[in-house]
Design an enzyme around this catalytic site. Sequence first.
Site, PDB file in Angstrom:
ATOM      1  N   LYS A  81     -15.756  62.418  -3.127  1.00  0.00           N
ATOM      2  CA  LYS A  81     -14.463  62.925  -3.613  1.00  0.00           C
ATOM      3  C   LYS A  81     -14.630  64.351  -4.126  1.00  0.00           C
ATOM      4  O   LYS A  81     -15.598  64.662  -4.819  1.00  0.00           O
ATOM      5  CB  LYS A  81     -13.950  62.001  -4.736  1.00  0.00           C
ATOM      6  CG  LYS A  81     -12.528  62.308  -5.192  1.00  0.00           C
ATOM      7  CD  LYS A  81     -12.080  61.300  -6.254  1.00  0.00           C
ATOM      8  CE  LYS A  81     -10.667  61.568  -6.730  1.00  0.00           C
ATOM      9  NZ  LYS A  81     -10.247  60.636  -7.806  1.00  0.00           N
ATOM     10  N   SER A 156      -5.652  58.681  -7.038  1.00  0.00           N
ATOM     11  CA  SER A 156      -5.860  60.012  -6.498  1.00  0.00           C
ATOM     12  C   SER A 156      -6.924  60.076  -5.404  1.00  0.00           C
ATOM     13  O   SER A 156      -6.938  61.010  -4.616  1.00  0.00           O
ATOM     14  CB  SER A 156      -6.272  60.954  -7.627  1.00  0.00           C
ATOM     15  OG  SER A 156      -7.504  60.542  -8.198  1.00  0.00           O
ATOM     16  N   SER A 180      -7.599  55.295  -9.887  1.00  0.00           N
ATOM     17  CA  SER A 180      -7.762  56.113  -8.679  1.00  0.00           C
ATOM     18  C   SER A 180      -8.850  55.673  -7.713  1.00  0.00           C
ATOM     19  O   SER A 180      -8.965  56.233  -6.626  1.00  0.00           O
ATOM     20  CB  SER A 180      -8.015  57.564  -9.060  1.00  0.00           C
ATOM     21  OG  SER A 180      -6.804  58.162  -9.435  1.00  0.00           O
TER      22      SER A 180
HETATM   23  N1  GLN Z   1      -2.421  57.558 -10.957  1.00  0.00           N
HETATM   24  C1  GLN Z   1      -2.942  57.798 -12.261  1.00  0.00           C
HETATM   25  C2  GLN Z   1      -2.568  59.192 -12.712  1.00  0.00           C
HETATM   26  O1  GLN Z   1      -1.839  59.821 -12.034  1.00  0.00           O
HETATM   27  C3  GLN Z   1      -4.434  57.610 -12.284  1.00  0.00           C
HETATM   28  C4  GLN Z   1      -5.173  58.724 -11.672  1.00  0.00           C
HETATM   29  C5  GLN Z   1      -6.652  58.549 -11.733  1.00  0.00           C
HETATM   30  O2  GLN Z   1      -7.166  57.464 -11.929  1.00  0.00           O
HETATM   31  N2  GLN Z   1      -7.333  59.667 -11.588  1.00  0.00           N
HETATM   32  O3  GLN Z   1      -2.984  59.665 -13.718  1.00  0.00           O
END
Ligand code: GLN
Length: 503
Positions: A81, A156, A180
Site C-alpha cells: 500500500k 482505503s 481499511s
Molecule cells: N473508512 C475509514 C475512514 O475513512 C477508515 C479508513 C482507514 O481505516 N484508513 O477513516
Amino acid sequence: MSELTRLDAADIAAKVAAKEVSAVEVTQAHLDRIAAVDHAVHAFLHVDTDRALAAAKAVDDDVAAGRPAASPLAGVPLALKDVLTMQGAPTTCGSKVLEHWQPPYDATVTQRLRAAGVVILGKTNMDEFAMGSSTENSAFGPTRNPWDLDRIPGGSGGGSSAALAAFEAPLAIGTDTGGSIRQPGAVTGTVGVKPTYGTVSRFGLVAFSSSLDQAGPCARTVLDAALLHEVIAGHDPLDSTSIDAPVPPVVAAAREGATGDLKGVKVGVVTEFAGDGYEHGVAEAFAAAVEQLRALGAEIVEVSCPSFDLALPAYYLIAPSEASSNLARFDAMRYGLRVGDDGGHSAEEVMSLTRAAGFGAEVKRRIMLGTYALSAGYYDAYYGSAQKVRTLIMRDFDAAFAQVDVLVSPTTPTTAFKIGERTADPMAMYRADLCTIPSNLAGNAALSVPCGLADGLPVGMQIMSPALQDQRGYRVAAAYELARNAAQGGPLINRVPELEVAH
Ligand code: GLN
C-alpha cells in the site's frame, strides 16, 4: 493468465524452494498479469519492475547455492500500500501533495519484507491519506473491483485487495485505521487482518491517526495471511507504541484450525450492529456462516456491547483530530508539492496555496473537523467526550471477552456499492466502517474472511479477538474457510469473472 498467478503464497514459496519454478518466473508472471489487466482495475500506482525482478533473482541465487530460505515466503510477490515508505520508489499516499516524493528510507514493514525475501511488485492505490472506504478519494483515480468493474473495491486499501482479487499479486499489505484492511477484504472476497495495535511497527507508515493506524496482511487464504503476519509483526524500537511482546502464534493457529473442529470455542455474535440493519444478502450470508461455525462445534451466544453504537461518531472525532495534527507536516517546505514559490508570495502564502491545491475535499473536511474538535472551548465537548466513549468501548470488549473467545459480525453492512454512489454523502460512506471501527478504538485484533456471495458479490465475516490473542481469530477463520470451501465447491475467489486482457 499464467497458472502461476493462481497459486497461493504458501504454494509459490514451496515450489520456489523445491526448484519447481523460479522466483523470477513467478514474478514475471505477475508483472505480465499487471500489464494485462491493471488498465481496467487500477490497483497499482507504481510498478517496480526492475527491482522486483532483482529481488526474485536474489532468492533464486539462494536456492541455487543451497542457502536456507530467508522465510517461508521467500520468492513470493507482494503489493505494498502506497502509505508505507520504500526507498527508491514514490510514496504518494494517494495525494497530489506527495506526488513524485521519494522517501529516503524503508518503513520497518518494507525492510522486514525485503529481509524475508518477499518480492515487492509495487505500490497500490488508496484513498488519499487512507481517508475513505472506496478508493474514490485517491487523487489518481479510483480502483475498480475485479468482481464488477463498476463497483468500488473498498477503501482505503482498495488497491491492495483488488490486486489480490485480480490475481495481480498473491499477497498485499494494507493499513487499517477504521477498517481499511477488513472492509476492502470483505468486498473483494479476500482475507484481511488488522493485527493487535502495537504489534506491527508504524515506523515509515505515513500517519493518519497514530493511535489507530495499524498495518496488516492481505491474502487470498487464511494461512497466507498468517505467514505474512509473522513476517511483518514484532517489536520495533523505532516505533514508540510498539509492544515488546512475542508475536502471537498465528501460523500454528491457522494450521491447527485447518485440521480441527471448533469444539470448546465460544463465539459471541454482537447484537448492536444488526440494529442499524445489514443489507439482506449480507445478513443471510453471515447467518449461514454462524451456522457453519456451530456445525464445526463452536458454542454460539449473543453478546451485547452497548457502547458500540457510539463508535462511529467517536471515531469521526478522534481520527480527524489526530489527522489535523499529523497532516500539518505537509507544509510545502519539507515534502512534495510546492505551489506559488515564485518570489511573489510569503512562506505562509506558499504553505496555504500548496495545501489548498494539494489536498482533496475529504482530507480538507477532516482537517477542519479535527481542528474544530481540538479547539479551546470545544475540546472537552468533542475530543474529550470521544475519548470517554473509547474507554466505554474497551470495557464492552473486556466484558464480552470474559464470556466468549471471539466475537463475530459481518465485516461491513453492504456488499460493494457502485462507483459514485456515495461520493456526495460522506455519512453514507462512513457507515461502511460501522462494524470494524470498535476494534480500532480498543486496539484489539480483528480479521475479515470471505463468507459467501450476495447477488454475486462477496460478503465478509469479521472475527474479533482480544489484544495479543490474534491467533484465536486465525484458528476460527481457518476452520471456517476449510468447511466453507468444502460446502460451497471450492474457494470463492475462483468465481471472480475473467477480466478483459490488454494486448
Ligand atoms: N473508512 C475509514 C475512514 O475513512 C477508515 C479508513 C482507514 O481505516 N484508513 O477513516
